[in-house]
Design a protein around this motif. Structure first.
Motif, PDB file in Angstrom:
ATOM      1  N   ASN A  51       0.808  -1.225   0.000  1.00  0.00           N
ATOM      2  CA  ASN A  51       0.000   0.000   0.000  1.00  0.00           C
ATOM      3  C   ASN A  51       0.836   1.267   0.000  1.00  0.00           C
ATOM      4  N   TYR A  52       2.129   1.135   0.235  1.00  0.00           N
ATOM      5  CA  TYR A  52       2.986   2.302   0.420  1.00  0.00           C
ATOM      6  C   TYR A  52       2.890   3.281  -0.747  1.00  0.00           C
ATOM      7  N   LYS A  53       2.961   2.764  -1.961  1.00  0.00           N
ATOM      8  CA  LYS A  53       2.960   3.646  -3.145  1.00  0.00           C
ATOM      9  C   LYS A  53       1.648   4.391  -3.312  1.00  0.00           C
ATOM     10  N   HIS A  54       0.571   3.897  -2.687  1.00  0.00           N
ATOM     11  CA  HIS A  54      -0.718   4.568  -2.784  1.00  0.00           C
ATOM     12  C   HIS A  54      -0.892   5.647  -1.721  1.00  0.00           C
ATOM     13  N   GLN A  55       0.069   5.725  -0.784  1.00  0.00           N
ATOM     14  CA  GLN A  55      -0.078   6.647   0.345  1.00  0.00           C
ATOM     15  C   GLN A  55       0.973   7.746   0.379  1.00  0.00           C
ATOM     16  N   THR A  56       2.031   7.604  -0.410  1.00  0.00           N
ATOM     17  CA  THR A  56       3.072   8.622  -0.412  1.00  0.00           C
ATOM     18  C   THR A  56       3.818   8.596  -1.740  1.00  0.00           C
TER      19      THR A  56
END
Length: 382
Positions: free
Chosen positions: A71-76
């Motif tokens: 999910n990291y790429k969708h949050q930052t």
């Protein structure tokens, strides 16, 4: 009431300061490591709520870590690095490795990195988790980073004596006792066989080196020995550093005292809090700091002042014997990993009491660092 994702861990950790106990244990035991004269009192419901929050924050399973990476790429928009990931999710580095998987393997599982060879992955991940995250030595880590930047292609014969000792320490960090290498050159070169993991090693060494917040001090013992005063090392690293562990040999397991006759030196390994499970802030221990230069130490049971080992302690200066202290706060850190020892340097006999065992007061030639003095001094006063 707070959002379930509220970060109680960092808030209370800021109040407590550096300790080696988990926040969960601090809350459960009424914060025994607060500065002297300070207390935190929680109502029962508040304590329960905070403990529930902390347990959830500290008990990430493998799937939860993988999901956060996914999910990291969708949050930052920040690039996915170990440091950025830890900062973004407020995760401790040791927690990341508590599942005994490499960062790169977790990234593969999250679908953000192509699969790669698993050669030496178990050994390198273990070295990161158990050796490099549990210690802190700027000189040692800087040397390892220099090797990693060369993909561990090194000519052992071109190194200084201290650098060769660092390589021996690295050998035992990665391969432990089981290896099939005929020489140290082959051992170090083999670490570079997996370029993906070499990249991870670089990230980790840069990260842990950047977090070191003290200045090492050199020590001249009259022989080559690269360990630095006030740095923290594993016991294996220390024994290799002093030449007690030699490539291709397996020395006998040693407990609290290691005598190196070839160097006329004796290493005292001291654990301040003998039992983490039964820790009590009012308990008295035989090994503790009297001041930042005086240390109270209880010998092994057979030591007596009129002969043998006990007499050698009293007369160590006349005998030219060097007494070197290595101290750790407790046997395991908050993640259940074996803690390293802080090198306090050389000590001189002051006086003693009793026999079998003897209680000896040592005077350190260098003041102990504040974090050890804080924990050790509290044991002497309760």
């Amino acid at each position: 009431q707070a959002n379930v994702d509220y970060d109680f861990e960092s808030k209370f950790r800021a109040l407590i300061g550096k300790t080696n106990q988990s926040l969960q244990k601090e809350v459960e035991n009424d914060f025994p490591h607060l500065p002297l004269g300070c207390t935190i009192i929680l109502e029962r419901k508040a304590r329960e709520y905070i403990l529930q929050n902390v347990k959830g924050a500290l008990n990430f399973n493998k799937n939860q870590l993988v999901q956060k990476i996914r999910n990291y790429k969708h949050q930052t928009l920040l690039p996915l690095t170990i440091n950025n990931f830890l900062q973004f999710y407020h995760i401790h580095l040791r927690l990341l490795y508590s599942r005994k998987l490499s960062w790169k393997r977790l990234c593969v599982m999250a679908g953000v990195l192509d699969d790669f060879s698993s050669i030496h992955e178990t050994e390198i991940t273990r070295a990161i988790r158990l050796k490099w995250l549990g210690g802190n030595s700027y000189s040692y880590y800087s040397f390892l980073l220099k090797l990693a930047n060369k993909n561990f292609n090194v000519d052992i014969s071109s190194l200084t004596e201290d650098e060769r000792i660092f390589c021996l320490m690295l050998h035992y960090d990665v391969w432990q006792e089981s290896h099939q290498f005929s020489n140290l050159q082959g051992s170090i070169t083999a670490i570079g066989a997996n370029p993906i993991l070499v990249g991870e090693i670089k990230e980790i060494l840069e990260l842990v080196t950047d977090k070191i917040d003290f200045v090492e001090k050199e020590i001249d013992l009259g022989y080559s020995m690269p360990l630095q005063i006030h740095s923290r090392y594993s016991k294996d690293q220390i024994l290799a550093g002093f030449g007690f562990k030699i490539f291709g040999t397996k020395p006998l397991a040693m407990e609290g005292v290691v005598e190196i006759k070839s160097k006329n030196s004796e290493l005292l390994f001291i654990t301040l809090n003998k039992s983490v499970a039964n820790f009590s802030p009012t308990a008295l221990y035989e090994d503790f700091a009297i001041s930042d230069t005086l240390f109270n130490w209880q010998s092994q049971n057979a030591a007596r002042p009129d002969k043998g080992k006990g007499l050698s302690y009293i007369e160590h200066r006349k005998l030219g014997k060097k007494i070197l202290l290595f101290v750790r706060e407790q046997s395991e850190d908050e993640y259940g990993n074996t803690m390293g020892f802080v090198f306090l340097g050389e000590a001189d006999y002051v006086d003693h009491a009793g026999s079998k065992p003897m209680t000896i007061t040592w005077r350190l030639r260098e003041e102990m660092p504040a974090f050890i003095w804080k924990d050790s001094g509290k044991l002497s006063v309760g």
